[in-house]
Design an enzyme around this catalytic site. Structure first.
Site, PDB file in Angstrom:
ATOM      1  N   ASP A 102       2.171  55.670  -7.713  1.00 43.43           N
ATOM      2  CA  ASP A 102       2.801  54.506  -8.339  1.00 43.43           C
ATOM      3  C   ASP A 102       3.944  54.003  -7.461  1.00 43.43           C
ATOM      4  O   ASP A 102       4.490  54.759  -6.657  1.00 43.43           O
ATOM      5  CB  ASP A 102       3.400  54.883  -9.703  1.00 43.43           C
ATOM      6  CG  ASP A 102       2.349  55.381 -10.672  1.00 43.43           C
ATOM      7  OD1 ASP A 102       1.176  55.030 -10.505  1.00 43.43           O
ATOM      8  OD2 ASP A 102       2.735  56.137 -11.584  1.00 43.43           O
TER       9      ASP A 102
HETATM   10  N1  URA Z   1       0.703  60.458 -11.792  1.00 44.28           N
HETATM   11  C1  URA Z   1       1.432  59.367 -12.078  1.00 44.28           C
HETATM   12  O1  URA Z   1       1.726  59.099 -13.239  1.00 44.28           O
HETATM   13  N2  URA Z   1       1.853  58.598 -11.062  1.00 44.28           N
HETATM   14  C2  URA Z   1       1.610  58.872  -9.770  1.00 44.28           C
HETATM   15  O2  URA Z   1       2.049  58.124  -8.892  1.00 44.28           O
HETATM   16  C3  URA Z   1       0.842  60.008  -9.481  1.00 44.28           C
HETATM   17  C4  URA Z   1       0.396  60.784 -10.514  1.00 44.28           C
END
Ligand code: URA
Length: 233
Positions: A102
């Site tokens: 993310d």
């Molecule tokens: N899980 C998440 O919620 N975000 C990420 O970036 C990776 C795993």
């Protein structure tokens, strides 16, 4: 491969631009001999403006992703591609993230131009476990490890339960979580299902490969062959 095609595939310019650069004498061998379009020494002996060429395909790099960069090439804001040399965006085949993070997740991000390797690493069958360091808004309640390891946790709007995940509590609001898969916003949604909120998320390893302390946030480097092997160890 012809020199023009080789350099164009590495992103040094379009074929026409590269042809012009070769004719202008910017491409030499390690002894300083100017190369023409038909001279192609081994790639590790070619210099562009006196510098070694970027590694050819297949390439795997590790990036220490900072907060605030998206893993897409099309985001109007800041993208991970801005952290790499500009010419990497022109490489053919192009580099893609191996399992996205993310925008506000930090840590170990692998990228490759090898589609087969990419799928091998992200497929749950390959058992390349991903470990994340999680910081939470509220104290853990104590039941989370059982919920996550149950193999029955169903995230909102999904029909297939999550594979069991391991939770290791480090503090009141701090834990490590190990995942076998990589669903959309998975860690954040897992904690949301327990009534908590993730305030900080950092991926610290993929398979047996740890994010090295020496790799500063925002920096990247090509993987050594033994590091690539460690992913599957
Ligand atoms: N899980 C998440 O919620 N975000 C990420 O970036 C990776 C795993």
């Amino acid at each position: 491969m012809k020199l023009v095609k080789l350099l164009a595939n590495l992103g040094y310019g379009s074929r026409k631009e590269v042809q012009r650069l070769i004719r202008a004498g910017t491409v030499t061998d390690i002894n300083g001999k100017v190369l023409g379009e038909n001279n192609v020494p081994p790639i590790n002996q070619i210099l562009f403006r006196g510098e070694a060429l970027d590694p050819p395909s297949p390439l795997v790099i590790m990036l220490h992703k900072p907060d605030g960069f998206t893993c897409s090439s099309e985001d109007p804001g800041s993208t991970i591609y801005e952290l790499l040399p500009e010419r990497f965006a022109l490489r053919n085949p192009g580099l893609n993230p191996i399992g996205r993070l993310d925008k506000d997740t930090t840590g170990l991000l692998l990228m490759t131009d090898d589609g087969i390797l990419l799928h091998k690493i992200i497929h749950p069958k390959s058992k390349c476990l991903k470990v994340y360091h999680v910081t939470l808004d509220r104290p853990l309640e104590g039941h989370e490890a059982d919920v996550f390891s149950s193999g029955t946790l169903l995230l909102a709007s999904e029909t297939r339960p999550l594979l069991p995940a391991k939770l290791e509590v480090l503090g009141e609001k701090e834990a490590l979580i190990t995942l076998h898969e990589g669903r959309y916003h998975q860690v954040r949604r897992m904690f949301a299902s327990t009534g908590n909120h993730v305030t900080g998320l950092k991926r610290i390893s993929i398979g047996g490969l740890q994010l090295p302390d020496s790799l500063e946030e925002g920096s990247w480097r090509a993987l050594e062959p033994e590091e690539l092997a460690r992913i599957f160890a």
